[in-house]
Design a protein around this motif. Structure first.
Motif, short mmCIF file in Angstrom:
data_model
loop_
_atom_site.label_atom_id
_atom_site.label_comp_id
_atom_site.label_asym_id
_atom_site.label_seq_id
_atom_site.Cartn_x
_atom_site.Cartn_y
_atom_site.Cartn_z
N SER A 162 9.40 -56.93 -28.80
CA SER A 162 9.76 -57.13 -30.21
C SER A 162 9.41 -58.55 -30.64
O SER A 162 9.38 -59.48 -29.84
CB SER A 162 11.25 -56.87 -30.44
N GLN A 173 7.34 -52.45 -24.61
CA GLN A 173 8.58 -52.54 -25.40
C GLN A 173 8.87 -53.99 -25.76
O GLN A 173 9.82 -54.60 -25.29
CB GLN A 173 9.75 -51.95 -24.60
N TYR A 195 14.37 -58.96 -41.45
CA TYR A 195 14.39 -58.45 -40.08
C TYR A 195 15.46 -57.38 -39.88
O TYR A 195 15.25 -56.42 -39.14
CB TYR A 195 14.62 -59.60 -39.09
N SER A 200 10.33 -50.43 -37.38
CA SER A 200 9.77 -50.78 -36.07
C SER A 200 8.29 -51.13 -36.16
O SER A 200 7.78 -51.91 -35.35
CB SER A 200 9.97 -49.62 -35.09
N THR A 205 8.11 -54.86 -36.30
CA THR A 205 8.73 -55.69 -35.25
C THR A 205 8.32 -55.31 -33.83
O THR A 205 8.50 -56.11 -32.91
CB THR A 205 10.27 -55.59 -35.33
N HIS A 206 7.76 -54.13 -33.63
CA HIS A 206 7.35 -53.69 -32.29
C HIS A 206 5.89 -54.08 -32.10
O HIS A 206 4.99 -53.55 -32.75
CB HIS A 206 7.52 -52.17 -32.18
N HIS A 259 3.43 -60.25 -35.26
CA HIS A 259 4.31 -59.26 -35.89
C HIS A 259 3.49 -58.00 -36.11
O HIS A 259 2.28 -57.98 -35.86
CB HIS A 259 4.88 -59.77 -37.22
N SER A 306 10.66 -59.52 -25.52
CA SER A 306 10.46 -60.05 -26.87
C SER A 306 9.65 -61.33 -26.80
O SER A 306 9.31 -61.83 -25.72
CB SER A 306 11.80 -60.32 -27.55
N LYS A 350 12.58 -53.87 -21.97
CA LYS A 350 12.69 -54.40 -23.32
C LYS A 350 12.51 -55.91 -23.27
O LYS A 350 13.31 -56.62 -22.66
CB LYS A 350 14.05 -54.04 -23.92
#
Length: 545
Positions: free
Chosen positions: A274, A272, A473, A478, A481-482, A457, A513, A511
């Motif tokens: 981003s 998960q 953005y 998704s 961005t995922h 990305h 990033s 989650k």
């Protein structure tokens, strides 16, 4: 001869501007009107009236602008420029679902010849002839009627008033609908050609264009290695992926086996994660900057030290090895390994190289390190990865397992199945490259070795009519961005840092990033500095020894 026979009757400047406004407002913006129809709650006749009102507003606004800008001596040059700019912008929007923003202009400014060549296709040629060349020829052949200055001004004033009345009336009738749609979708203007290209270019030069001779801002000047280092020095390989999306990784539950080799390695997979942006020019500088996405300042990042500078200051030998279109400024003050010519000749063709060049380059680089060199090492490998639209070029024949494939860069003409298969083959190849890099590090006994893979990305492959990447953005799907992220550590590293590895493993479904890269990497490398944000440091959740 054909052009000499092709003659048009003279027309007034007002007629010229009206026809040009219709061309710009109606024929270049089909995708925008389809999007407006999709966003309205109406169906049937009312939906049709709303789309017609949208067409009317855009066309009237273009006519208003043209009545101000176009005079007899400026009409044709301005018209040609607008058709040329609008034609290319409309191709991107209408055929690829790409929204034109300042980020897209930045991508265009930073691309290289090979990447640009991959976007050329027979579809683009046909579009260019029909939507750019033919209209420009017509404009060149048109003759404008001579009119007195007073009459011309009178017509302009009347046309301006009519345009304003039309825009005002339509916006009044559908005010609630327009307000609701644009309040929630502010970036919709990126679909309206040619204003999108003009506005995005102005925004780029005002906010994103690199300024010259800005003083370097030092950052993390207190950085130093921990005094409690144990065992052999560390060698971390950071692989910056390109255009890989997490949902197509088998490690994340994807139906097709795109990770047959990595699934057999002792890795930590994070499902998960981003990205900071939807394009390389944003994500790569951002992830190395130490700024979280919500506070990212592109201008500041361009002349402030980042992760690699801090690691170098702390005592690491930092090396960048590139198989993409540059490091976007992040490696300007560290060593960049020059790939030997024999390796280039083995893996490169027509200015593009397969990612196996990174495997051979890492091996060649490691061989240059003296046996008695005790400096810790941070090596960054920048992939070509799954860069589109020419996905079929990104994986050699042995990895074209999923079939049928889309063996063209005109990806809009391929079936969804073929396009996804071709994209998945690039991930299958990335799986092989990462597996080979891990095996190389397993055989490097001089160091405690680790590998961290993180894509910059994701990518759209036709979902909701969108292709490639670079969407704003706020509205990016998704798929863009995922991103996939995984880590591997040698047995020596695991033995020395057992608690850290256990802690990281517990966060596999959290989650996360690209914000986590800067602080977590520094902590993994035993670098102490006040600029580490504990909130984003994955190791700060580890139990204290």
């Amino acid at each position: 001869m054909l052009l000499q026979r092709f003659k048009l009757k003279p027309i007034s400047l007002l007629t010229f501007n009206v026809l040009l406004a219709i061309w710009l407002g109606v024929f270049l913006n089909a995708a925008f009107y389809q999007k407006m129809q999709a966003l309205t709650p109406y169906t049937g006749l009312k939906a049709g009236l709303f789309v017609a009102a949208s067409v009317g507003v855009v066309t009237a606004l273009y006519l208003f602008a043209l009545q101000i800008l176009n005079w007899k001596w400026t009409a044709k040059p301005i018209a040609i420029a607008l058709i040329f700019i609008g034609g290319f912008a409309a191709y991107a929007v209408n055929t690829l679902g790409v929204w034109i923003t300042a980020d897209q202009i930045q991508n265009m400014m930073q691309t290289n010849i090979a990447e640009a060549r991959d976007t050329w296709s027979w579809r683009l040629v046909i579009w260019f002839i029909g939507m750019v060349i033919v209209p420009i020829v017509v404009i060149l052949k048109v003759r404008l009627k001579p009119e007195s200055g007073l009459k011309q001004v009178f017509k302009k004033i009347m046309a301006l008033l009519v345009s304003l009345m039309l825009v005002g009336g339509l916006l009044f009738i559908f005010y609630v609908d327009f307000a609701a749609i644009f309040r929630e979708n502010r970036d919709l203007k990126g679909m309206i050609s040619p204003q999108n290209m003009i506005a995005a270019s102005v925004s780029y030069y005002k906010k994103k264009a690199p300024k010259q001779n800005l003083p370097l801002v030092h950052y993390g000047e207190d950085a130093q290695l921990s005094q409690a280092l144990k065992g052999a020095p560390k060698l971390m390989v950071l692989v910056v992926g390109e255009t890989a999306r997490a949902e197509n990784f088998a490690l994340n539950g994807y139906a097709k086996d795109t990770n047959p080799r990595l699934s057999k390695q002792d890795i930590l997979n994070f499902s998960q994660v981003s990205s900071c942006g939807t394009a390389t020019a944003v994500s790569v500088p951002c992830m190395f900057s130490g700024m979280p996405r919500v506070d990212y300042d592109e201008r500041l990042a361009s002349h402030r030290e980042g992760l690699l500078d801090i690691a170098k200051r702390a005592g690491y030998q930092v090396t960048w090895i590139d198989n993409n279109s540059s490091c976007k400024g992040t490696c300007d003050r560290i060593g960049e390994y020059k790939i030997p010519e024999p390796i280039k000749q083995k893996w490169c063709k027509n200015g593009e190289c397969l990612d196996e060049i990174l495997i051979d380059s890492l091996k060649a680089y490691l061989e240059t390190i003296p046996k008695d060199d005790q400096r810790p090492q941070l090596v960054v490998l920048h992939q070509m990865g799954s860069h589109g639209p020419a996905y079929y070029k990104r994986a050699p024949a042995a990895f074209r397992v999923f079939k049928p494939i889309c063996d063209t860069n005109a990806i809009q003409g391929c079936t969804q199945e073929a396009l996804i298969n071709t994209y998945d083959n690039t991930l299958l190849y990335t799986d092989y490259v990462l597996d080979s890099l891990i095996n190389t590090l397993k055989n490097t006994t001089q160091y405690q070795t680790g590998l961290w893979y993180l894509s910059d990305h994701g990518e759209s492959t036709g979902e909701s009519g969108m292709y490639l990447h670079g969407a704003p953005y706020a509205i990016a799907p998704s798929q863009q961005t995922h991103v996939p992220m995984l880590m591997w550590f040698s047995s020596a590293w695991q033995q020395q840092e057992a608690k850290q590895i256990k802690c990281l493993a517990q966060q596999s479904k959290n989650k996360l990033s690209q914000d986590n890269l800067f602080p977590t990497m520094l902590s993994l490398l035993d670098i102490k500095t006040k600029v580490i944000n504990p909130k984003d440091d994955m190791l700060q959740t580890c139990p204290k020894p």
